[in-house]
Design a protein around this motif. Structure first.
Motif, PDB file in Angstrom:
ATOM      1  N   VAL A  37      -4.182   4.153   8.221  1.00  0.00           N
ATOM      2  CA  VAL A  37      -3.724   4.593   6.784  1.00  0.00           C
ATOM      3  C   VAL A  37      -5.566   5.343   6.099  1.00  0.00           C
ATOM      4  O   VAL A  37      -5.436   3.176   5.905  1.00  0.00           O
ATOM      5  CB  VAL A  37      -3.035   3.857   5.916  1.00  0.00           C
ATOM      6  CG1 VAL A  37      -3.094   4.596   4.291  1.00  0.00           C
ATOM      7  CG2 VAL A  37      -1.343   4.518   6.644  1.00  0.00           C
ATOM      8  N   ASP A  62       9.895  -6.414  -3.601  1.00  0.00           N
ATOM      9  CA  ASP A  62       9.179  -7.425  -3.087  1.00  0.00           C
ATOM     10  C   ASP A  62       8.352  -9.036  -3.931  1.00  0.00           C
ATOM     11  O   ASP A  62       9.594  -9.211  -4.366  1.00  0.00           O
ATOM     12  CB  ASP A  62       7.734  -6.556  -3.837  1.00  0.00           C
ATOM     13  CG  ASP A  62       6.545  -7.175  -2.634  1.00  0.00           C
ATOM     14  OD1 ASP A  62       5.992  -5.910  -2.104  1.00  0.00           O
ATOM     15  OD2 ASP A  62       6.334  -7.766  -2.808  1.00  0.00           O
ATOM     16  N   LYS A 102       7.042  -3.659  15.451  1.00  0.00           N
ATOM     17  CA  LYS A 102       7.442  -2.129  15.364  1.00  0.00           C
ATOM     18  C   LYS A 102       7.787  -1.609  16.835  1.00  0.00           C
ATOM     19  O   LYS A 102       9.365  -1.051  16.391  1.00  0.00           O
ATOM     20  CB  LYS A 102       6.066  -1.577  15.647  1.00  0.00           C
ATOM     21  CG  LYS A 102       4.944  -2.034  14.781  1.00  0.00           C
ATOM     22  CD  LYS A 102       6.507  -1.696  13.054  1.00  0.00           C
ATOM     23  CE  LYS A 102       5.586  -1.803  12.243  1.00  0.00           C
ATOM     24  NZ  LYS A 102       6.228  -1.872  10.409  1.00  0.00           N
ATOM     25  N   ALA A 137      12.199 -10.448  -4.389  1.00  0.00           N
ATOM     26  CA  ALA A 137      13.209 -11.025  -3.599  1.00  0.00           C
ATOM     27  C   ALA A 137      12.452 -11.185  -2.245  1.00  0.00           C
ATOM     28  O   ALA A 137      11.120 -10.314  -1.931  1.00  0.00           O
ATOM     29  CB  ALA A 137      14.661 -10.341  -2.431  1.00  0.00           C
ATOM     30  N   ASP A 138      12.896 -12.722  -1.254  1.00  0.00           N
ATOM     31  CA  ASP A 138      12.681 -12.492  -0.110  1.00  0.00           C
ATOM     32  C   ASP A 138      13.082 -11.896   0.825  1.00  0.00           C
ATOM     33  O   ASP A 138      14.112 -12.710   1.453  1.00  0.00           O
ATOM     34  CB  ASP A 138      12.212 -14.119  -0.059  1.00  0.00           C
ATOM     35  CG  ASP A 138      10.926 -14.757   1.830  1.00  0.00           C
ATOM     36  OD1 ASP A 138      11.480 -13.165   2.696  1.00  0.00           O
ATOM     37  OD2 ASP A 138      11.155 -15.432   2.209  1.00  0.00           O
ATOM     38  N   VAL A 139      12.745 -10.490   1.432  1.00  0.00           N
ATOM     39  CA  VAL A 139      14.224  -9.899   2.377  1.00  0.00           C
ATOM     40  C   VAL A 139      14.333 -10.221   3.940  1.00  0.00           C
ATOM     41  O   VAL A 139      14.999 -10.526   4.177  1.00  0.00           O
ATOM     42  CB  VAL A 139      13.802  -8.301   1.858  1.00  0.00           C
ATOM     43  CG1 VAL A 139      13.743  -7.903   1.037  1.00  0.00           C
ATOM     44  CG2 VAL A 139      12.600  -7.812   2.994  1.00  0.00           C
ATOM     45  N   TYR A 152       2.614  -7.396  16.722  1.00  0.00           N
ATOM     46  CA  TYR A 152       2.852  -6.472  15.809  1.00  0.00           C
ATOM     47  C   TYR A 152       3.040  -4.984  16.024  1.00  0.00           C
ATOM     48  O   TYR A 152       4.825  -4.712  16.295  1.00  0.00           O
ATOM     49  CB  TYR A 152       1.363  -5.941  15.087  1.00  0.00           C
ATOM     50  CG  TYR A 152       1.806  -4.597  13.939  1.00  0.00           C
ATOM     51  CD1 TYR A 152       2.379  -4.853  12.561  1.00  0.00           C
ATOM     52  CD2 TYR A 152       0.961  -3.005  14.379  1.00  0.00           C
ATOM     53  CE1 TYR A 152       2.355  -3.907  11.662  1.00  0.00           C
ATOM     54  CE2 TYR A 152       1.017  -2.386  13.106  1.00  0.00           C
ATOM     55  CZ  TYR A 152       2.213  -2.415  12.349  1.00  0.00           C
ATOM     56  OH  TYR A 152       2.114  -1.247  11.061  1.00  0.00           O
ATOM     57  N   LEU A 210       0.740  -0.776   0.376  1.00  0.00           N
ATOM     58  CA  LEU A 210       0.558  -0.100  -0.254  1.00  0.00           C
ATOM     59  C   LEU A 210       0.607   1.680  -0.186  1.00  0.00           C
ATOM     60  O   LEU A 210       0.484   2.404  -0.799  1.00  0.00           O
ATOM     61  CB  LEU A 210      -0.930   0.115   0.763  1.00  0.00           C
ATOM     62  CG  LEU A 210      -1.784   0.960   1.065  1.00  0.00           C
ATOM     63  CD1 LEU A 210      -3.239   1.256   0.487  1.00  0.00           C
ATOM     64  CD2 LEU A 210      -2.483   1.492   2.667  1.00  0.00           C
ATOM     65  N   LEU A 211       1.914   1.118   0.884  1.00  0.00           N
ATOM     66  CA  LEU A 211       2.714   2.510   1.422  1.00  0.00           C
ATOM     67  C   LEU A 211       3.962   2.895   0.116  1.00  0.00           C
ATOM     68  O   LEU A 211       3.919   3.452  -0.396  1.00  0.00           O
ATOM     69  CB  LEU A 211       3.475   2.463   2.672  1.00  0.00           C
ATOM     70  CG  LEU A 211       2.493   2.158   3.667  1.00  0.00           C
ATOM     71  CD1 LEU A 211       2.805   3.052   4.931  1.00  0.00           C
ATOM     72  CD2 LEU A 211       1.268   3.732   3.052  1.00  0.00           C
TER      73      LEU A 211
HETATM   74  N1  LIG Z   1      -1.064   0.608   6.354  1.00  0.00           N
HETATM   75  C1  LIG Z   1      -1.268   1.666   7.683  1.00  0.00           C
HETATM   76  O1  LIG Z   1      -1.537   1.618   7.458  1.00  0.00           O
HETATM   77  C2  LIG Z   1      -0.093   1.647   8.837  1.00  0.00           C
HETATM   78  C3  LIG Z   1      -0.272   2.481   9.466  1.00  0.00           C
HETATM   79  C4  LIG Z   1       1.658   1.929  10.234  1.00  0.00           C
HETATM   80  C5  LIG Z   1       2.769   1.556   9.847  1.00  0.00           C
HETATM   81  N2  LIG Z   1       2.653   0.831   8.021  1.00  0.00           N
HETATM   82  C6  LIG Z   1       3.693   0.173   7.884  1.00  0.00           C
HETATM   83  O2  LIG Z   1       4.407   0.516   6.765  1.00  0.00           O
HETATM   84  C7  LIG Z   1       4.745  -0.592   6.325  1.00  0.00           C
HETATM   85  C8  LIG Z   1       4.383  -0.332   4.592  1.00  0.00           C
HETATM   86  O3  LIG Z   1       2.818  -0.859   4.921  1.00  0.00           O
HETATM   87  P1  LIG Z   1       1.780  -1.057   3.481  1.00  0.00           P
HETATM   88  O4  LIG Z   1       0.674  -0.662   4.682  1.00  0.00           O
HETATM   89  O5  LIG Z   1       2.492  -0.867   2.544  1.00  0.00           O
HETATM   90  O6  LIG Z   1       2.067  -2.900   4.242  1.00  0.00           O
HETATM   91  P2  LIG Z   1       1.032  -4.163   3.106  1.00  0.00           P
HETATM   92  O7  LIG Z   1       0.724  -5.539   3.295  1.00  0.00           O
HETATM   93  O8  LIG Z   1       0.471  -3.242   2.085  1.00  0.00           O
HETATM   94  O9  LIG Z   1       3.046  -3.966   1.839  1.00  0.00           O
HETATM   95  C9  LIG Z   1       3.468  -5.032   2.239  1.00  0.00           C
HETATM   96  C10 LIG Z   1       4.482  -5.526   1.138  1.00  0.00           C
HETATM   97  O10 LIG Z   1       5.176  -6.151   1.916  1.00  0.00           O
HETATM   98  C11 LIG Z   1       6.066  -7.089   0.777  1.00  0.00           C
HETATM   99  N3  LIG Z   1       6.467  -8.536   1.569  1.00  0.00           N
HETATM  100  C12 LIG Z   1       5.637  -9.409   2.408  1.00  0.00           C
HETATM  101  N4  LIG Z   1       6.549 -10.001   3.151  1.00  0.00           N
HETATM  102  C13 LIG Z   1       7.847  -9.673   2.543  1.00  0.00           C
HETATM  103  C14 LIG Z   1       9.188 -10.908   2.240  1.00  0.00           C
HETATM  104  N5  LIG Z   1       9.713 -11.512   3.350  1.00  0.00           N
HETATM  105  N6  LIG Z   1       9.492  -9.696   1.259  1.00  0.00           N
HETATM  106  C15 LIG Z   1       9.683  -9.346   0.188  1.00  0.00           C
HETATM  107  N7  LIG Z   1       8.722  -8.513   0.479  1.00  0.00           N
HETATM  108  C16 LIG Z   1       7.653  -8.987   1.086  1.00  0.00           C
HETATM  109  C17 LIG Z   1       4.008  -8.504   0.601  1.00  0.00           C
HETATM  110  O11 LIG Z   1       3.973  -8.475  -0.625  1.00  0.00           O
HETATM  111  C18 LIG Z   1       3.622  -6.681   0.300  1.00  0.00           C
HETATM  112  O12 LIG Z   1       3.624  -6.410  -1.016  1.00  0.00           O
HETATM  113  C19 LIG Z   1       4.779  -2.318   7.032  1.00  0.00           C
HETATM  114  O13 LIG Z   1       5.796  -1.410   8.164  1.00  0.00           O
HETATM  115  C20 LIG Z   1       3.636  -1.396   7.894  1.00  0.00           C
HETATM  116  O14 LIG Z   1       3.978  -2.041   9.392  1.00  0.00           O
HETATM  117  C21 LIG Z   1       1.748   0.500   7.692  1.00  0.00           C
END
Ligand SMILES: NC(=O)c1ccc[n+]([C@@H]2O[C@H](COP(=O)([O-])OP(=O)(O)OC[C@H]3O[C@@H](n4cnc5c(N)ncnc54)[C@H](O)[C@@H]3O)[C@@H](O)[C@H]2O)c1
Length: 263
Positions: free
Chosen positions: A207, A42, A178, A68-70, A174, A22-23
């Motif tokens: 978000v 990703d 964090k 990649a799996d990070v 979580y 998402l972000l």
């Molecule tokens: N969305 C929110 O409301 C929110 C709020 C606070 C913090 N955050 C933080 O911001 C960050 C991004 O959030 P988001 O909402 O975009 O999350 P998301 O779940 O939409 O995206 C995370 C991405 O990480 C990828 N991913 C998961 N495991 C992986 C791995 N092992 N290797 C590579 N890629 C991998 C997934 O495929 C996904 O595309 C996260 O750390 C989240 O905790 C998000």
């Protein structure tokens, strides 16, 4: 120097993990829009490639994708070998992956050890692995910026009142992951400062993402600004931390939460 010049990322290379989420695309827009060459990383190849192509179009920038799996040390090793070969450098790393357990939103009593370990490995472990690998390249240039994604829930506990009967809750792991990422940020900020590398965290509130209207209402009522965060509102904060505009900001956790943690 003009006021806006420090925000210019021309000549810089940025790697964003979780880039297809998402972000990640918002961060890519911000960094590519400021002139950086961006690599999205990703697990989701199709989504990642489409996102990279879209951001390249909208920013007229250079954006590529690497699958990649990070959370896998060998995959992180080869990822940064590709980065070194392709760009000869990395200036900005954004750690934005999140681990999600199989029964992620279940109650504490049902949360499994396997899910706990998975989330810690993916969220905290990938931040450690990618920061270590990126720092090795950054050290050679004696400069770099690492931005780790925190959350309001790395700072305060989840407020159960906003989840109502939806069953959607924020799990203990979580909060733990964090909190760990925030203090890993402080550790790395101190450890890497002599090498010209700054490390900061960006901690958003919830978000807006088409959630259940009842949840949005309860979340908003709990927030001083009476609304959820819009994903594009993170671009400015991310660019600030990634650029010379924050040249003396190190070990900081920038809360972008509408004041959630202020009362
Ligand atoms: N969305 C929110 O409301 C929110 C709020 C606070 C913090 N955050 C933080 O911001 C960050 C991004 O959030 P988001 O909402 O975009 O999350 P998301 O779940 O939409 O995206 C995370 C991405 O990480 C990828 N991913 C998961 N495991 C992986 C791995 N092992 N290797 C590579 N890629 C991998 C997934 O495929 C996904 O595309 C996260 O750390 C989240 O905790 C998000």
């Amino acid at each position: 120097m003009s006021t806006l010049e420090p925000f210019n990322l021309k000549g810089k290379v940025a790697v964003i993990t979780g880039g297809a989420g998402l972000l990640g695309p918002e961060f890519a827009e911000a960094l590519a829009g400021a002139g950086a060459r961006v690599m999205l990383v990703d697990l989701h190849e199709e989504k990642g490639r489409k996102t990279a192509a879209r951001v390249a179009r909208t920013t007229a920038g250079s954006v590529c994708f690497h699958k990649a799996d990070v959370s896998d040390p060998a995959a992180v090793d080869s990822l940064f070998k590709v980065v070194a070969k392709t760009f000869k450098r990395v200036d900005i790393l954004v750690n934005a992956v999140i681990g999600v357990g199989k029964n992620h939103f279940g109650p504490l009593e049902d949360y499994t050890w396997e899910d706990w370990n998975h989330v810690m490995r993916v969220s905290v472990g990938s931040t450690f692995l990618c920061s270590k690998a990126a720092a090795a390249l950054m050290k050679k240039k004696k400069s770099g910026v690492i931005i780790n994604m925190g959350s309001i829930y790395g700072v305060v506990g989840a407020d159960p009142r906003i989840y109502g009967k939806s069953g959607i809750n924020s799990p203990a792991v979580y909060a733990a992951s964090k909190g760990a990422i925030l203090n890993l940020t402080r550790y790395l900020a101190v450890y890497l400062a002599p090498y010209g590398i700054r490390v900061n965290a960006l901690s958003p509130g919830g978000v807006w993402n088409h959630q259940d209207p009842g949840f949005v209402k309860r979340y908003s009522a709990r927030n001083p600004m009476n609304r959820m965060l819009l994903k594009e509102e993170l671009r400015g904060s991310l660019l600030f931390l990634a650029s010379q505009a924050s040249s003396y900001v190190n070990g900081h956790n920038l809360m972008v939460d509408g004041g959630w943690t202020a009362w």
